[in-house]
Design a protein around this motif. Structure first.
Motif, mmCIF file in Angstrom:
data_model
loop_
_atom_site.group_PDB
_atom_site.id
_atom_site.type_symbol
_atom_site.label_atom_id
_atom_site.label_comp_id
_atom_site.label_asym_id
_atom_site.label_seq_id
_atom_site.Cartn_x
_atom_site.Cartn_y
_atom_site.Cartn_z
ATOM 1 N N LEU A 38 20.667 -10.961 7.867
ATOM 2 C CA LEU A 38 21.578 -11.614 8.747
ATOM 3 C C LEU A 38 22.608 -12.387 8.096
ATOM 4 N N GLU A 39 23.872 -11.367 8.203
ATOM 5 C CA GLU A 39 25.153 -11.817 7.508
ATOM 6 C C GLU A 39 25.777 -12.955 7.976
ATOM 7 N N SER A 40 25.368 -13.384 9.166
ATOM 8 C CA SER A 40 25.827 -14.742 9.494
ATOM 9 C C SER A 40 25.390 -15.830 9.111
ATOM 10 N N PHE A 41 23.989 -15.812 8.296
ATOM 11 C CA PHE A 41 23.294 -16.952 7.689
ATOM 12 C C PHE A 41 23.606 -16.710 6.093
ATOM 13 N N GLY A 42 23.694 -15.493 5.506
ATOM 14 C CA GLY A 42 23.624 -15.644 4.228
ATOM 15 C C GLY A 42 23.736 -14.166 3.458
ATOM 16 N N PRO A 43 24.156 -13.908 2.116
ATOM 17 C CA PRO A 43 24.467 -12.578 1.699
ATOM 18 C C PRO A 43 22.930 -11.794 1.601
ATOM 19 N N ARG A 44 23.401 -10.388 1.327
ATOM 20 C CA ARG A 44 22.135 -9.484 1.080
ATOM 21 C C ARG A 44 21.309 -10.057 -0.073
ATOM 22 N N PHE A 45 21.697 -10.408 -1.160
ATOM 23 C CA PHE A 45 21.166 -10.549 -2.247
ATOM 24 C C PHE A 45 21.423 -12.077 -3.044
ATOM 25 N N PRO A 46 20.799 -13.039 -2.382
ATOM 26 C CA PRO A 46 20.970 -14.440 -2.650
ATOM 27 C C PRO A 46 20.097 -14.965 -4.147
ATOM 28 N N ALA A 47 20.871 -15.616 -4.698
ATOM 29 C CA ALA A 47 20.425 -16.090 -5.873
ATOM 30 C C ALA A 47 19.387 -16.987 -5.814
ATOM 31 N N MET A 48 18.476 -17.175 -6.415
ATOM 32 C CA MET A 48 17.406 -18.101 -6.510
ATOM 33 C C MET A 48 17.219 -19.075 -7.582
ATOM 34 N N SER A 49 18.031 -18.774 -8.845
ATOM 35 C CA SER A 49 17.784 -19.547 -10.051
ATOM 36 C C SER A 49 18.288 -20.822 -9.582
ATOM 37 N N ASP A 50 18.791 -21.243 -8.649
ATOM 38 C CA ASP A 50 19.099 -22.829 -8.402
ATOM 39 C C ASP A 50 18.325 -23.132 -7.026
ATOM 40 N N ALA A 51 17.215 -22.503 -6.964
ATOM 41 C CA ALA A 51 16.712 -22.766 -5.581
ATOM 42 C C ALA A 51 16.382 -24.384 -5.282
#
Length: 320
Positions: free
Chosen positions: A158-171
């Motif tokens: 869902l591009e309107s919400f966020g990127p294909r590969f979101p980082a989780m190291s700063d969750a």
């Protein structure tokens, strides 16, 4: 729902938004109440409280788990009267919902304007330094279902919400973690009873075996539960800052317990030095849902005071 339908999010949002007074048209703080922690909603001003039942909201599921009331509640929280939306009860993967279904409310919160999400849960302690009744601020997580393919971001992005590969190291936001400990200190919760650690999500609904618990403990987990992480992943995908708080409601059984073969050899007077044996009756230590609810009820007032103070500190921190 095998893949996620973006129109479902919009329909849910429009239904909710159409029933909100102007003071809640934009809500910057969202709170998800875990098992037995639904009393957090009692911290809001009853004069402006608005409740919507999940069963009436298009796209929402209803939780069948004891301790989850299945309603969305809006109200003003704390002395700073922060407009807040509460999920009083969540949907669980083990109830048969997809990960996308479990996290739909977080997407809706994003459309409502939520910028900060506080997720709470009841968890089993894997760390001997954490007693039943203690609180753990989440520093990181292990997402076991997600690692093997049960992930809320699988499918069309869902591009309107966020990127294909979101980082989780700063969750889990560092500043929010600081505010949680500061709030705990200010409301009189001993910081010796508040910890920071790694939460591991398993799918459930069975509690873990002692072998599984040792595996998790040996791989950096301080607490284990059956929720939270999918919501955190989707919140971060949306750009929402997250604070996670676990209430330790039971001590996870890690001991190997008594070895049946060894006991027979001991009784027979046979040598058995090479066998592992712990003289502990694990049957007396089994986890149960009633203990989870009882601990949640016992700690309810502390959790209310903590979350209320965090909401106030968020406002004051944003004014700096």
């Amino acid at each position: 729902m095998s893949t996620f339908d973006e129109s479902t999010i919009q329909t849910s949002y429009e239904y909710i938004a159409s029933r909100l007074p102007d003071e809640f048209k934009t809500v910057k703080l969202g709170i998800i109440c875990g098992t037995g922690l639904g009393t957090l909603v009692e911290t809001i001003d009853p004069a402006t409280k608005l409740e919507l039942h999940y069963a009436d909201i298009p796209g929402f599921a209803t939780s069948k788990v004891v301790g989850h009331a299945s309603k969305l509640v809006f109200g003003h929280l704390g002395d700073e009267r922060t407009p807040t939306v509460f999920m009083v009860g969540r949907f669980h993967f083990y109830e048969g919902h997809t990960m996308q279904q479990c996290t739909l409310p977080v997407r809706v919160m994003k459309l409502l304007g939520v910028e900060t999400l506080i997720v709470t849960n009841a968890a089993g302690s894997l760390n001997v330094k954490q007693k039943v009744g203690d609180l753990m601020v989440l520093q990181d997580h292990l997402f076991l279902p997600g690692l093997v393919g049960s992930h809320p971001l699988i499918g069309h992005n869902l591009e309107s919400f966020g990127p294909r590969f979101p980082a989780m190291s700063d969750a889990y936001n560092f500043r929010l973690r600081q505010l949680a400990f500061k709030a705990g200190h200010q409301v009189g919760i001993s910081l010796n009873d508040m910890h920071e650690g790694v939460y591991c999500m398993v799918s459930g609904p069975s509690f873990e075996t002692s072998a599984e618990s040792r595996l998790l403990q040996q791989n950096s987990a301080d607490a284990v539960g059956m929720s939270t992480v999918p919501e955190v992943v989707v919140a971060r995908h949306c750009g929402i800052k997250v604070l996670g708080i676990s209430l330790m409601t039971n001590a996870v059984v890690i001991s190997r317990g008594r070895n049946a073969k060894m006991q027979v050899m001991i009784d027979a007077g046979l040598p058995c030095d090479d066998l592992i044996h712990e003289d502990i009756d694990r049957d007396a230590l089994v986890a149960n849902h009633e203990e989870v609810l009882e601990t949640g009820a016992a700690r309810a007032l502390d959790m209310q005071r903590l979350v209320k103070k965090i909401a106030d500190l968020l406002v004051l921190d944003g004014q700096k």
